[in-house]
Design an enzyme around this catalytic site. Structure first.
Site, PDB file in Angstrom:
ATOM      1  N   GLY A  90      39.089  35.576  35.107  1.00  0.00           N
ATOM      2  CA  GLY A  90      38.624  34.410  35.851  1.00  0.00           C
ATOM      3  C   GLY A  90      38.941  33.109  35.145  1.00  0.00           C
ATOM      4  O   GLY A  90      39.325  32.112  35.767  1.00  0.00           O
ATOM      5  N   GLY A 141      41.886  40.400  33.008  1.00  0.00           N
ATOM      6  CA  GLY A 141      41.237  41.233  34.018  1.00  0.00           C
ATOM      7  C   GLY A 141      41.874  42.602  34.174  1.00  0.00           C
ATOM      8  O   GLY A 141      42.252  43.260  33.201  1.00  0.00           O
ATOM      9  N   LYS A 199      40.838  40.556  46.655  1.00  0.00           N
ATOM     10  CA  LYS A 199      40.429  39.533  47.623  1.00  0.00           C
ATOM     11  C   LYS A 199      41.324  38.303  47.583  1.00  0.00           C
ATOM     12  O   LYS A 199      41.459  37.659  46.545  1.00  0.00           O
ATOM     13  CB  LYS A 199      38.977  39.115  47.362  1.00  0.00           C
ATOM     14  CG  LYS A 199      37.970  40.218  47.641  1.00  0.00           C
ATOM     15  CD  LYS A 199      36.550  39.698  47.465  1.00  0.00           C
ATOM     16  CE  LYS A 199      35.513  40.765  47.819  1.00  0.00           C
ATOM     17  NZ  LYS A 199      34.132  40.260  47.643  1.00  0.00           N
ATOM     18  N   ARG A 250      38.461  43.330  22.748  1.00  0.00           N
ATOM     19  CA  ARG A 250      37.907  41.977  22.639  1.00  0.00           C
ATOM     20  C   ARG A 250      37.309  41.706  21.263  1.00  0.00           C
ATOM     21  O   ARG A 250      37.298  40.561  20.801  1.00  0.00           O
ATOM     22  CB  ARG A 250      36.863  41.742  23.731  1.00  0.00           C
ATOM     23  CG  ARG A 250      37.479  41.647  25.121  1.00  0.00           C
ATOM     24  CD  ARG A 250      36.469  41.315  26.183  1.00  0.00           C
ATOM     25  NE  ARG A 250      37.132  41.063  27.464  1.00  0.00           N
ATOM     26  CZ  ARG A 250      36.506  40.729  28.585  1.00  0.00           C
ATOM     27  NH1 ARG A 250      35.189  40.607  28.579  1.00  0.00           N
ATOM     28  NH2 ARG A 250      37.176  40.513  29.690  1.00  0.00           N
TER      29      ARG A 250
END
Length: 376
Positions: free
Chosen positions: A346, A323, A178, A41
């Protein structure tokens, strides 16, 4: 259209001697000793930093790290990031962790004004944080002329392009734990994708909705009805045909989609991995978000690795949605084989789902002249 670095330079009458606040995403993983485990990053911000400094600007960078809950916490200090940034981009100042102040997550305007004090302009290059309406993301454009950095602009171009004009067939490969985190993006993708394939822990709630026994696998019972509605709608969704599971005694077993009550599904099976790979080979565009299994464990990494290799070998335009998927392709040494690896998990999902983010909206609505801004 997002304002660019070039338009910021024009607005300010040149950047030589100008002080620019840069919101970067330096939320890097740290090891147990507090050392940076992956500087991806930090390196991702270098094209923007080098362009700004090449124009003569003095760059003041800011970022969050972890979740220190609004007060200073030495575990989340940006000291190791500052040291690495100093090696990669000497002369760039880095403020301390933004989230040490509760004004950051609360978008407090007094905090914003302290951030922009003395700065002539603002650049947002923190795509991974741009789905948050936090002070450092949405605040500075209210006060100073602002622009998108190279990374942010590229992310927006690629991900919005998936919504608008993907090369077909457009295949979406979704995984992760999820299903509740992905239902919104599945709905959005079904409007543009030709097919959506689902693996990872989330596949078991879909399989349960079809009446399969999923054993001790991850399951969200409150989402079974929603999954059933999606499957019953005739939507082009493809699920695994076999599973790699963990049985008592730490035995790894291969099974179909009906599991023994004591078995825990932890990866798609080899047959499914081959089926997904064939679909990837035929696609014109592939979006991949979410691993196919517990890839951190070598026993359950095969499905994720096969999918990653299929993307690497594909002639399609390949997008990895940040992610854990981005971590996986880097772990397998395949990140350079992808057309685009997003820096925001996200944020990438929300942009695909909603078509906009608070950080992008703030830039488009930014004050447009130096007189409106903060001359410092």
């Amino acid at each position: 259209m997002l304002p660019t670095l070039e338009t910021l330079g024009e607005t300010l009458g040149g950047l030589d001697g100008r002080r620019i606040l840069l919101r970067a995403d330096f939320n890097v993983p740290l090891d147990a000793d507090g050392h940076i485990a992956d500087d991806f990053r930090i390196k991702a911000a270098l094209p923007t930093i080098r362009w700004l400094t090449g124009q003569g600007a003095a760059v003041v960078a800011c970022s969050h790290l972890g979740r220190p809950d609004g007060s200073p916490d030495p575990r989340y200090s940006l000291t190791p990031v500052r040291a690495r940034l100093g090696e990669l981009a000497p002369g760039v100042e880095l403020l301390e962790n933004l989230r040490f102040d509760p004004g950051e997550t609360g978008d407090d305007d007094d905090f914003v004004q302290r951030l922009v004090e003395g700065c002539h302009g603002y650049v947002n290059d923190a795509f991974g944080a741009s789905h948050r309406a936090h002070a450092s993301i949405v605040g500075p454009p209210r006060h100073v002329p602002s622009a998108a950095g190279r990374l942010l602009a590229k992310e927006a171009e690629v991900l919005l392009g998936l919504r608008a004009k993907p090369k077909r067939p457009f295949l979406a490969v979704l995984g992760g734990a999820k299903v509740s985190d992905k239902l919104g993006v599945i709905d959005a993708l079904l409007e543009t994708a030709d097919e959506v394939v689902i693996g990872g822990g989330m596949c078991f709630t879909f399989l349960a909705a079809l009446g399969h026994s999923v054993g001790d696998s991850l399951l969200q019972p409150d989402q079974i009805e929603a999954c059933g509605r999606l499957l019953g709608s005739g939507a082009p969704i493809r699920l695994p045909s076999d599973i790699t599971a963990l049985a008592p005694g730490e035995r790894v077993v291969q099974a179909g989609v009906d599991l023994h009550p004591e078995w825990k599904g932890l990866d798609i099976g080899p047959g499914t991995a081959a089926e997904f790979s064939d679909l990837i080979a035929e696609a014109g565009t592939v979006l991949w978000n979410g691993p196919m299994g517990l890839f951190e464990d070598p026993r359950f990494a095969a499905g994720t690795k096969v999918v990653a290799q299929a993307l690497a070998e594909s002639r399609a335009f390949t997008v990895v949605g940040g992610g854990d998927s981005a971590a996986a392709v880097r772990q397998f040494g395949l990140d350079r084989e992808m057309d685009h690896v997003s820096t925001g998990g996200g944020a990438s999902l929300e942009l695909i789902e909603q078509g906009d983010l608070p950080g992008l909206r703030a830039l488009r609505e930014s004050v447009g002249t130096p007189e409106e801004g903060h001359d410092g």
